[in-house]
Scaffold this active site. Structure first.
Site, PDB file in Angstrom:
ATOM      1  CG  ASP A 156      -2.495   5.489   3.469  1.00  0.00           C
ATOM      2  OD1 ASP A 156      -2.414   4.680   2.518  1.00  0.00           O
ATOM      3  OD2 ASP A 156      -1.614   5.607   4.346  1.00  0.00           O
ATOM      4  CG  HIS A 215      -5.475  -0.588   6.622  1.00  0.00           C
ATOM      5  ND1 HIS A 215      -5.510  -1.671   5.777  1.00  0.00           N
ATOM      6  CD2 HIS A 215      -4.405   0.156   6.231  1.00  0.00           C
ATOM      7  CE1 HIS A 215      -4.504  -1.587   4.912  1.00  0.00           C
ATOM      8  NE2 HIS A 215      -3.828  -0.488   5.168  1.00  0.00           N
TER       9      HIS A 215
END
Lengths: 513, 513
Positions: B243, B248
């Site tokens: 995730d 990120h």
């Protein structure tokens, strides 16, 4: 209140030559009141004032009692209970510094004192320095014994050029050891000045950048708003260069430019300070002409008050060539500072009161920023010394928005925001160190002479004639000072208050949109 | 409001697959409302929603109208007049993404649109990505012509491991050019993330220090206080690593670690980002076991609300081994970063919400500070990304007082103190760039694959069995994460709010008295 993280000083008799003078009233005694309150000095501290003025112990105590400083100004300490305690340990001897009587009396007083430790503080005209030390030595007052240190603190000016400084050092050192001589530069009592060394050597982020690879140039500024006022007679034989450069500004320069000492003991630090001052390049007369600017303020107004021209100040010679402003470009011939100019300026009756060191880094090699590359201002580290003490880094960040454009911002730290530092007069540190025998913050003979040697070319040049450049009170000095930097493609850093003054050029601020 | 320093985007039809979904409501449409208000998008912007849910244009408009975000939360924009203008340019097509009908309708709609420019935004389950692109290509919707660009924006997750990411890239690139594919990482829409690059290359003071000579290690943290909540079904097949890390956290790592690009054009920047991600060392299974920590939160309370254990979240498999926290140690095998570990951590239900990059510099070689040398904390540059955006330098200065002792202070800049930056949702930049054809902030195929390659050893190791370490909600993760750094003689940087939490170890703060 600054934190006290040291034990109290040992008992000592502080013999002040010039006890009725301004320095005693405004700085020495207020500092000792603070030291007493803070536990830096105990009941073993006795003050023996010596002066030409008639009077007894009570005269001096009354004189000090009656001293009414401006609120918040020098000497404006909270006297309170500490003063009541200290006052009773103040005594006075009247006499002529050049006669033996007074020294015999001092010998007798010290013999009666609870301690043999004594420090002699020469808060007198510099013409007396050598003579007083000779007399002290004649009377064996400088003779140290176990349990009885003997030290001499000497206020500036220490000499008025290289030959006179050398002669004075020779005169002193013929009678007392260098380890007994404490040449005062009160700039070294300031937190931020002492912090320069700490900040450099406690921070990899700073010290790694601290060299000619990264630094474009250094600016050292001590701008004062006060004019010469009533001190014309003193000032006219001194001038801005002698008054500020070989002592205060070179103290800052040495702190900025010195190599890391092996340790923070006094001799290690003083070795490094002397080393870097000795490395200041000796200008030829022609270079001195090119790289030195002197100014004298004209008549005008400053903050709404009328300021008479320096030449019109009472006590100033009608044909005075004394400068009230100087700007110098100096080079420091060490490996670290190769090719990095140090620009120094100081003056009276200027637009702002601001003492600061600006370390300007080289421009970034930024093809990335394309047309706006010219608009990425160089980084600066600004060490603010007065009126506020602090540290600031001027950097560039991305301007918020969709395009990649830079905008200058400052990362800032102000001492006053985190510490309560306002209540000391600055001499506490110096007197404490005098009493404990730490010479770190005092100038050694070789550093003094190196400082005079560096300014000697300007003194000699200006002695040959010519006049200082005129500048208006409330300005930032003569145009020639701007030209001095402009010639190198540089500009003086805008001073703190300057940015708020309407109509003034704000260097840097318009570069990045 | 952030300054708008760019011209409006060209006309475009934005075709959103998944128009009734959360992303459209909370981020895409609010961003387009802002863009309309700010003049980043004009009346040429048309939105064609596509979804499986029945309805017509009015259904979608009503749906968006009725959306009531939490005040200050995602999607909470000021709708106002901009929304009224935008709303009329929203239409809707119902259909099955896997059938041809819907694509024929899209062709017809775009043919009627005032512009041939179209961008297809795939706000759908990742399983549909390849199929939708195939269908778009089958119907020649991806065929670019002069005056008619065709672009595809793809939300994360882009693959779920290295083989699947490679397969998806291959599937897409068989039909459309890389220059048409915009792989979204919304972290790149944040000012501070984009500022990392600016701050590095616009500041000599930063970039000169940015290497293994000066930097001890880097920490990248994305701590969330939210737990998995109602998203158990999605989260259980994803986990914290997939995730957050290859997208990120690696975006942050790439910004921190990349070499200076030749220019700030998209390909130059993406070349450097890909280059540095490719240099992340591929761990052996044994190294992955040693240098990766996974955790899952247990039952507890956080900010006074009860938090069920992750294993008890509806939609989570009873025997789930999915992690809600990870901590990794990675090495970047470039000359610049030789020997400098990058520690990454991210998790849910943690004590604070805090995304930050901490660059910790090496300790100072300070024999000068004597016994207190151990007490001079290393410098740190902290790039704060959320909740507040800012930049901080942790340095040491002289502690006020008579002794030379250091005390840590911070030089700080907060975006909010100087700019009004709070009113954008972050997708404005990304959609604007999609419309103008700037791929800088989107992930290129090779960077995506390099990211997956770097985490693949952990995925493979953890697929073999074992369970995540337990950690309490409101903590900073499992003890094993602390041990990961302690093994190297290091510790996690204390997070923003942590310092105020009673009983927590404050790393650094107790080092210097």
């Amino acid at each position: 209140m600054a934190e006290i993280n040291v034990p109290p000083a040992p008992p000592v008799t502080l013999v002040i030559f010039g006890a009725m003078g301004d320095l005693t009233r405004r700085l020495l005694v207020p500092a000792m009141i603070n030291m007493t309150r803070l536990g830096l000095a105990g009941d073993g501290l006795h003050i023996l004032g010596v002066g030409i003025d008639p009077g007894d112990d009570q005269t001096l105590r009354n004189e000090l009692d009656a001293f009414a400083p401006e609120p918040g100004g020098e000497g404006a300490v909270e006297k309170g209970e500490a003063w009541e305690r200290l006052k009773n340990r103040i005594s006075y001897l009247q006499g002529d510094f050049l006669q033996d009587d007074i020294y015999r009396s001092i010998v007798a007083r010290i013999a009666q004192a609870p301690t043999g430790n004594a420090a002699f503080y020469l808060a007198v005209q510099p013409g007396f320095f050598g003579a007083i030390v000779d007399k002290l030595a004649d009377h064996e007052l400088t003779l140290e014994q176990p349990g009885a240190f003997r030290r001499i603190a000497i206020e500036k000016p220490f000499g008025r050029d290289l030959p006179s400084a050398r002669a004075l050092n020779a005169q002193l050192l013929a009678r007392v050891a260098e380890s007994q001589i404490y040449r005062v530069d009160h700039f070294l009592g300031k937190e931020t000045v002492r912090n320069i060394m700490t900040a450099r050597f406690a921070n990899l982020m700073i010290e790694r950048l601290w060299n000619a690879d990264c630094i474009d140039h250094v600016q050292i500024t001590a701008a004062e708003t006060v004019d010469v006022g009533t001190r014309g007679k003193f000032y006219d034989v001194t001038g801005a260069l002698r008054d500020m450069v070989p002592n205060h500004l070179f103290t800052l320069l040495a702190m900025v430019a010195m190599e890391p000492p092996n340790s923070f003991d006094a001799e290690s630090i003083r070795d490094e300070k002397a080393k870097v001052l000795k490395a200041i390049r000796r200008w030829t007369p022609q270079q001195a002409r090119q790289d030195g600017v002197r100014g004298a303020y004209t008549a005008g107004t400053l903050d709404g008050r009328p300021v008479p021209a320096y030449a019109a100040v009472p006590g100033v010679a009608a044909d005075s060539t004394t400068e009230t402003y100087i700007a110098l470009k100096l080079m420091v011939d060490t490996w670290r500072w190769h090719g990095v100019p140090f620009y120094l300026r100081t003056g009276k009756a200027m637009a702002v009161r601001d003492t600061e060191v600006v370390v300007q880094f080289k421009p970034v090699p930024s093809p990335q920023f394309g047309d706006s590359a010219a608009g990425v201002p160089p980084n600066r580290l600004v060490i603010q010394i007065q009126p506020d003490e602090g540290l600031r880094m001027d950097i560039s960040i991305k301007r918020p928005g969709l395009a990649i454009e830079t905008t200058p911002v400052s990362l800032e730290f102000r001492y006053a925001s985190q510490f309560d530092v306002a209540h000391l007069v600055g001499y506490e540190t110096l007197l404490y160190d005098l009493f404990i025998g730490d010479q770190t913050l005092f100038q050694r003979a070789d550093a003094i002479e190196a400082g005079w040697a560096a300014v000697q070319p300007f003194l000699e040049l200006w002695a040959q004639g010519g006049m200082p450049e005129p500048y208006a009170p409330g300005s930032l000095g003569p145009d020639a000072a701007d030209a001095l930097l402009a010639r190198d493609g540089r500009a003086w850093h805008s001073l703190a208050a300057e940015e708020n003054a309407p109509g003034r050029r704000i260097e840097g601020a318009t570069q990045a949109k």
